[in-house]
Every structure is written in C-alpha cells, then in structure tokens.
Design a protein around this motif. Structure first.
Motif, PDB file in Angstrom:
ATOM      1  N   VAL A   1      -1.870 -23.103  45.275  1.00  0.00           N
ATOM      2  CA  VAL A   1      -1.789 -23.755  46.591  1.00  0.00           C
ATOM      3  C   VAL A   1      -2.011 -25.266  46.484  1.00  0.00           C
ATOM      4  CG1 VAL A   1      -2.474 -21.658  47.801  1.00  0.00           C
ATOM      5  CG2 VAL A   1      -4.236 -23.305  47.101  1.00  0.00           C
ATOM      6  N   GLN A   2      -2.012 -25.798  45.226  1.00  0.00           N
ATOM      7  CA  GLN A   2      -2.141 -27.237  44.981  1.00  0.00           C
ATOM      8  C   GLN A   2      -3.446 -27.805  45.530  1.00  0.00           C
ATOM      9  OE1 GLN A   2       0.880 -29.406  43.416  1.00  0.00           O
ATOM     10  NE2 GLN A   2       0.288 -27.460  42.523  1.00  0.00           N
ATOM     11  N   ARG A   3      -4.542 -27.068  45.315  1.00  0.00           N
ATOM     12  CA  ARG A   3      -5.863 -27.542  45.724  1.00  0.00           C
ATOM     13  C   ARG A   3      -6.672 -27.840  44.469  1.00  0.00           C
ATOM     14  NH1 ARG A   3      -7.931 -23.456  49.259  1.00  0.00           N
ATOM     15  NH2 ARG A   3      -8.572 -22.307  47.387  1.00  0.00           N
ATOM     16  N   PRO A   4      -7.060 -29.083  44.248  1.00  0.00           N
ATOM     17  CA  PRO A   4      -7.791 -29.418  43.021  1.00  0.00           C
ATOM     18  C   PRO A   4      -9.183 -28.810  42.992  1.00  0.00           C
ATOM     19  CG  PRO A   4      -7.719 -31.311  44.493  1.00  0.00           C
ATOM     20  CD  PRO A   4      -6.825 -30.265  45.097  1.00  0.00           C
ATOM     21  N   THR A   5      -9.578 -28.327  41.825  1.00  0.00           N
ATOM     22  CA  THR A   5     -10.926 -27.794  41.642  1.00  0.00           C
ATOM     23  C   THR A   5     -11.713 -28.607  40.620  1.00  0.00           C
ATOM     24  OG1 THR A   5     -10.088 -26.251  39.968  1.00  0.00           O
ATOM     25  CG2 THR A   5     -10.270 -25.426  42.230  1.00  0.00           C
ATOM     26  N   ALA A   6     -11.058 -29.530  39.931  1.00  0.00           N
ATOM     27  CA  ALA A   6     -11.718 -30.350  38.915  1.00  0.00           C
ATOM     28  C   ALA A   6     -11.469 -31.824  39.215  1.00  0.00           C
ATOM     29  CB  ALA A   6     -11.202 -30.013  37.516  1.00  0.00           C
ATOM     30  N   THR A   7     -12.519 -32.615  39.095  1.00  0.00           N
ATOM     31  CA  THR A   7     -12.408 -34.056  39.281  1.00  0.00           C
ATOM     32  C   THR A   7     -12.977 -34.755  38.056  1.00  0.00           C
ATOM     33  OG1 THR A   7     -12.608 -33.870  41.684  1.00  0.00           O
ATOM     34  CG2 THR A   7     -13.031 -36.025  40.718  1.00  0.00           C
ATOM     35  N   TYR A   8     -12.147 -35.569  37.424  1.00  0.00           N
ATOM     36  CA  TYR A   8     -12.550 -36.356  36.264  1.00  0.00           C
ATOM     37  C   TYR A   8     -12.756 -37.803  36.694  1.00  0.00           C
ATOM     38  CZ  TYR A   8     -10.866 -32.630  33.116  1.00  0.00           C
ATOM     39  OH  TYR A   8     -10.660 -31.437  32.446  1.00  0.00           O
ATOM     40  N   CYS A   9     -13.571 -38.525  35.946  1.00  0.00           N
ATOM     41  CA  CYS A   9     -13.598 -39.967  36.091  1.00  0.00           C
ATOM     42  C   CYS A   9     -13.206 -40.586  34.763  1.00  0.00           C
ATOM     43  CB  CYS A   9     -14.954 -40.480  36.569  1.00  0.00           C
ATOM     44  SG  CYS A   9     -16.395 -39.896  35.677  1.00  0.00           S
ATOM     45  N   ALA A  10     -12.450 -41.671  34.849  1.00  0.00           N
ATOM     46  CA  ALA A  10     -11.937 -42.348  33.658  1.00  0.00           C
ATOM     47  C   ALA A  10     -12.058 -43.846  33.842  1.00  0.00           C
ATOM     48  CB  ALA A  10     -10.476 -41.967  33.417  1.00  0.00           C
TER      49      ALA A  10
ATOM     50  N   LEU B   1     -13.330 -40.377  29.435  1.00  0.00           N
ATOM     51  CA  LEU B   1     -12.749 -39.394  30.352  1.00  0.00           C
ATOM     52  C   LEU B   1     -13.763 -38.274  30.502  1.00  0.00           C
ATOM     53  CD1 LEU B   1     -10.268 -38.507  32.009  1.00  0.00           C
ATOM     54  CD2 LEU B   1      -9.375 -37.424  29.942  1.00  0.00           C
ATOM     55  N   HIS B   2     -14.305 -38.126  31.707  1.00  0.00           N
ATOM     56  CA  HIS B   2     -15.466 -37.260  31.939  1.00  0.00           C
ATOM     57  C   HIS B   2     -15.198 -36.303  33.093  1.00  0.00           C
ATOM     58  CE1 HIS B   2     -19.767 -36.211  32.155  1.00  0.00           C
ATOM     59  NE2 HIS B   2     -19.708 -36.414  33.454  1.00  0.00           N
ATOM     60  N   LEU B   3     -15.321 -35.009  32.833  1.00  0.00           N
ATOM     61  CA  LEU B   3     -15.210 -33.999  33.894  1.00  0.00           C
ATOM     62  C   LEU B   3     -16.547 -33.951  34.632  1.00  0.00           C
ATOM     63  CD1 LEU B   3     -13.920 -31.715  35.453  1.00  0.00           C
ATOM     64  CD2 LEU B   3     -14.357 -30.177  33.532  1.00  0.00           C
ATOM     65  N   HIS B   4     -16.610 -34.603  35.769  1.00  0.00           N
ATOM     66  CA  HIS B   4     -17.906 -34.734  36.441  1.00  0.00           C
ATOM     67  C   HIS B   4     -18.082 -33.806  37.636  1.00  0.00           C
ATOM     68  CE1 HIS B   4     -17.409 -36.935  40.337  1.00  0.00           C
ATOM     69  NE2 HIS B   4     -16.251 -37.241  39.808  1.00  0.00           N
TER      70      HIS B   4
ATOM     71  N   ALA C   1     -13.708 -25.574  30.492  1.00  0.00           N
ATOM     72  CA  ALA C   1     -14.274 -26.604  29.623  1.00  0.00           C
ATOM     73  C   ALA C   1     -13.246 -27.701  29.395  1.00  0.00           C
ATOM     74  CB  ALA C   1     -14.704 -26.023  28.278  1.00  0.00           C
ATOM     75  N   PRO C   2     -13.683 -28.962  29.325  1.00  0.00           N
ATOM     76  CA  PRO C   2     -12.768 -30.045  28.959  1.00  0.00           C
ATOM     77  C   PRO C   2     -12.502 -30.029  27.461  1.00  0.00           C
ATOM     78  CG  PRO C   2     -14.983 -30.916  29.251  1.00  0.00           C
ATOM     79  CD  PRO C   2     -15.043 -29.448  29.595  1.00  0.00           C
ATOM     80  N   GLY C   3     -11.490 -30.771  27.025  1.00  0.00           N
ATOM     81  CA  GLY C   3     -11.130 -30.809  25.613  1.00  0.00           C
ATOM     82  C   GLY C   3     -12.148 -31.533  24.756  1.00  0.00           C
ATOM     83  N   LYS C   4     -11.899 -31.525  23.454  1.00  0.00           N
ATOM     84  CA  LYS C   4     -12.831 -32.091  22.481  1.00  0.00           C
ATOM     85  C   LYS C   4     -13.218 -33.531  22.803  1.00  0.00           C
ATOM     86  CE  LYS C   4     -13.046 -33.686  17.679  1.00  0.00           C
ATOM     87  NZ  LYS C   4     -12.358 -33.762  16.380  1.00  0.00           N
ATOM     88  N   ASP C   5     -12.242 -34.384  23.082  1.00  0.00           N
ATOM     89  CA  ASP C   5     -12.526 -35.803  23.240  1.00  0.00           C
ATOM     90  C   ASP C   5     -13.054 -36.167  24.622  1.00  0.00           C
ATOM     91  OD1 ASP C   5     -11.812 -36.471  20.627  1.00  0.00           O
ATOM     92  OD2 ASP C   5      -9.693 -36.571  21.153  1.00  0.00           O
ATOM     93  N   CYS C   6     -13.043 -35.218  25.548  1.00  0.00           N
ATOM     94  CA  CYS C   6     -13.607 -35.441  26.879  1.00  0.00           C
ATOM     95  C   CYS C   6     -15.067 -35.001  26.905  1.00  0.00           C
ATOM     96  CB  CYS C   6     -12.845 -34.649  27.935  1.00  0.00           C
ATOM     97  SG  CYS C   6     -11.104 -35.078  28.089  1.00  0.00           S
ATOM     98  N   SER C   7     -15.819 -35.595  27.802  1.00  0.00           N
ATOM     99  CA  SER C   7     -17.174 -35.129  28.074  1.00  0.00           C
ATOM    100  C   SER C   7     -17.169 -34.441  29.437  1.00  0.00           C
ATOM    101  CB  SER C   7     -18.148 -36.311  28.080  1.00  0.00           C
ATOM    102  OG  SER C   7     -17.757 -37.271  29.061  1.00  0.00           O
ATOM    103  N   GLY C   8     -18.285 -33.775  29.755  1.00  0.00           N
ATOM    104  CA  GLY C   8     -18.415 -33.242  31.105  1.00  0.00           C
ATOM    105  C   GLY C   8     -18.676 -31.762  31.192  1.00  0.00           C
ATOM    106  N   LEU C   9     -18.457 -31.253  32.385  1.00  0.00           N
ATOM    107  CA  LEU C   9     -18.887 -29.910  32.740  1.00  0.00           C
ATOM    108  C   LEU C   9     -18.199 -28.812  31.944  1.00  0.00           C
ATOM    109  CD1 LEU C   9     -19.187 -30.103  36.627  1.00  0.00           C
ATOM    110  CD2 LEU C   9     -21.002 -29.422  35.065  1.00  0.00           C
ATOM    111  N   VAL C  10     -19.020 -27.918  31.415  1.00  0.00           N
ATOM    112  CA  VAL C  10     -18.551 -26.665  30.837  1.00  0.00           C
ATOM    113  C   VAL C  10     -19.186 -25.547  31.648  1.00  0.00           C
ATOM    114  CG1 VAL C  10     -18.647 -25.126  28.846  1.00  0.00           C
ATOM    115  CG2 VAL C  10     -18.240 -27.563  28.509  1.00  0.00           C
ATOM    116  N   LEU C  11     -18.370 -24.626  32.128  1.00  0.00           N
ATOM    117  CA  LEU C  11     -18.861 -23.482  32.883  1.00  0.00           C
ATOM    118  C   LEU C  11     -18.815 -22.249  31.988  1.00  0.00           C
ATOM    119  CD1 LEU C  11     -19.825 -22.389  35.642  1.00  0.00           C
ATOM    120  CD2 LEU C  11     -17.424 -21.975  36.207  1.00  0.00           C
ATOM    121  N   LEU C  12     -19.975 -21.612  31.813  1.00  0.00           N
ATOM    122  CA  LEU C  12     -20.110 -20.425  30.966  1.00  0.00           C
ATOM    123  C   LEU C  12     -20.606 -19.256  31.804  1.00  0.00           C
ATOM    124  CD1 LEU C  12     -22.084 -22.162  28.060  1.00  0.00           C
ATOM    125  CD2 LEU C  12     -19.620 -21.741  28.113  1.00  0.00           C
TER     126      LEU C  12
END
Length: 352
Positions: free
Chosen positions: A165-174, A313-316, A134-145
């Motif tokens: 292994v330095q492979r990103p799994t989350a992409t935000y847009c700002a 700042l949005h976890l999309h 989940a992203p933090g309070k002030d961010c919007s976006g995807l929460v996985l439950l």
C-alpha cells in the motif's frame, strides 16, 4: 487496513501484552530533533543507556566505530548486548554498529553467527533469536530480532502489506555530499544487480523492458526530505518503499548527492567546472570517495582519514503495528552513532 495481530497469529506471546509493557518515554527524541528529525507517532521507546553528548570529540575522527577485525566472538556478543535498545517478550531491538554484516560465509563473524550466544546472554534459553529486519553491513541502526517464529512471520506480513500500500515503515537518516535540487520528493529507478570485475554492483536500467523485469530488474521507490543543510552537505531523511540492495545509496547517486562514506558508488558522480553529472554505472569501478579539500578540513580530517570515512546512513526509526488494528503504530528509535553526530556538528548543519 493494517494487519491485525491476534494472539493466535503471534503464537509464542500475546501481542497486546508485549506492547503494553514497552516504555514510551522521550528516548532519543531530543537528540534526533537536534539533528533535524521530528517524530510522527505518539509511541516512543527509551534506548537503554542513552545519554547526551556535548561538543564533537577532538581526539577521534570516528568515535564509536566498530573494529570488527579486533573482536572475538565473545567481545562481539558483549558489544551487541550493550547495544540493545530494549527487550520485551520475544522481541529484542539492537542498535547495530556500522560495519557489522548480518550474514556472511561460514566462519565469518556476523550478526547471525553470534545470535545463539546473544540469545543465551539475554536469558532466552533455548529460544534462539531470528532476524526480522536489519540494515546492511555498511549501515548502522535498528535491528529487530525475535525468538518466536510466529511473531517473525506476523511482522513480516505487516511489512509486506505496508509495501503493497506504499506506506513506509523504515526511516533512515543520511548525510550527503551535496544538497538535492529539491527539498523533498520521490526517487524512482529500475535497478539490477550486475557482476562487474568480480564485484556485485547495483546499476540503474533506463527504461526497463518486460524482458529486463523478468531477468531480475526491479522498479524501486524512495521518498526523501532534506532536513538540514550546511557546508555544501545535507542531512536527508530517506524512506524506502521497496527493498533492494544498496537502494538508498544508488538513489542518492541519481540525485548527484552521494552519501558520505560511500566508497562503492560515489565515483559515479563526477564534476567539471563545478557542475555534477553521472558517469556510466557499468564502466565506473568502486573507489574511495573523493571529497573537496574544504569539506575535508570542515570535517577535521586528514586526507587518509577521509578515505576511511564510514557510511553515514543510519536506520533510526521502524514502525510496528500497535496491539489493535486501529492503534497508532509503535515507533522504535535508535540514537545516531557518535561519529555521525560528530559529523553533524563539524558541518554546522542547520534546519532550512
């Protein structure tokens, strides 16, 4: 090598069966592409109730913004139920509104505090949902439950391995106030949490000593890419490779480009004769973000409204493992909040 989720590891469910039942339609692809965001894998999820919007709303400066203080527990459950992107087996994805904290003090209205009611509302019975990501309070976006502890553990192992292994799994847009000097790159900074004037703030440490590392300083890394520019602002894709509170906000401060609506760290960037520079983090108190008059007019806001600008700042996008190790990762997408889309249109952002 990606973590292989066998049925035994998943426990409560058969992983392949879950993923074979996800919808893989166009989803939010068109809306995100219009904002300058493409997709990188072939698997998509169609958000529930997504729809196209035309021009920017003229009557509300921040359409769709959550007013948590006006909500009861029951109303918050209704908001989260309506924000469900999809639900398959034990996994539920929610497009979290900006301003909703994940955790808090006893008695606070948070995501965690209403998970029992949300679980019941989604027909999960006694299988209570847990937060996987989940992203933090002030961010919007995807929460996985997930309602399955074994699934939570297995996905967390996938995220941990990906970070290793330095492979990103989350992409935000700002959306940032200012345009980074380079169109893409890697931001590396050692960060620590400090209690300053009664507030926990993240400050950079340069260069960190071995003692600093032992005392809680963490080396952090993020990738960034400028996707669009306009009106002195930028639409930026951010991919953190480490996990630290407020990492992305502080990383953009180090680029002299605060995220719009950052009322915590933006005061660290000052301007003299048109040149931006950093103020000492330890001696700069949080304050409302100060924007140029021209930018405030471009955003169609009054000065008092600009002082209430939500964090843009949005976890999309989140990547999850496919049903088999050799499969392309599954891509979960969350549409942009209405106020975020309004800002894009007001700024007239265009791809480089």
């Amino acid at each position: 090598m990606r973590t292989d989720f066998t049925p035994e590891m998943v426990g409560c469910c058969v992983w392949g069966h879950i993923w074979s039942s996800w919808r893989r339609g166009p989803g939010a692809r068109a809306a995100l592409k219009a904002a300058g965001f493409g997709t990188w894998t072939r698997h998509q999820l169609q958000p529930r109730g997504s729809s196209k919007r035309s021009g920017p709303p003229r009557d509300q400066p921040f359409p769709g913004l959550l007013r948590l203080e006006d909500l009861s527990r029951e109303e918050l459950v209704d908001v989260l139920r309506a924000a469900v992107v999809d639900q398959k087996g034990p996994l539920v994805t929610v497009n979290k509104p900006q301003g909703l904290p994940v955790t808090g003090k006893p008695g606070d209205l948070t995501l965690l505090s209403v998970l029992p009611e949300l679980s019941q509302s989604l027909g999960l019975g006694e299988r209570e949902l847990q937060v996987v990501r989940a992203p933090g309070k002030d961010c919007s976006g995807l929460v996985l439950l997930s309602s399955c502890p074994q699934t939570v553990s297995s996905i967390q192992k996938f995220f941990t391995h990906s970070r290793r292994v330095q492979r990103p799994t989350a992409t935000y847009c700002a959306i940032t106030d200012g345009i980074p000097a380079t169109s893409e790159g890697k931001i590396q900074a050692a960060l620590k949490l400090e209690h300053i004037d009664g507030v926990d703030l993240v400050v950079p440490v340069k260069p960190p000593s071995r003692k600093d590392i032992l005392e809680g300083v963490k080396r952090t890394v993020s990738h960034f890419r400028v996707m669009a520019t306009g009106s002195g602002c930028a639409l930026v894709q951010l991919q953190p490779l480490t996990v630290f509170p407020s990492q992305l906000q502080v990383h953009m401060i180090l680029q002299l480009c605060p995220v719009l609506g950052d009322h915590t760290y933006s005061a660290r960037v000052s301007t003299v004769l048109g040149q931006r520079f950093l103020l000492p983090a330890e001696r700069t108190k949080p304050q409302k973000q100060v924007l140029d008059e021209a930018l405030v007019r471009c955003l169609r806001l009054t000065p008092s409204q600009a002082a209430q600008l939500p964090l843009h700042l949005h976890l999309h996008c989140l990547l999850l493992p496919g049903p088999r190790p050799q499969d392309t990762p599954i891509e979960l997408l969350a549409p942009l909040p209405p106020y975020f889309s309004r800002t894009l249109q007001c700024l007239g952002l265009h791809q480089r």
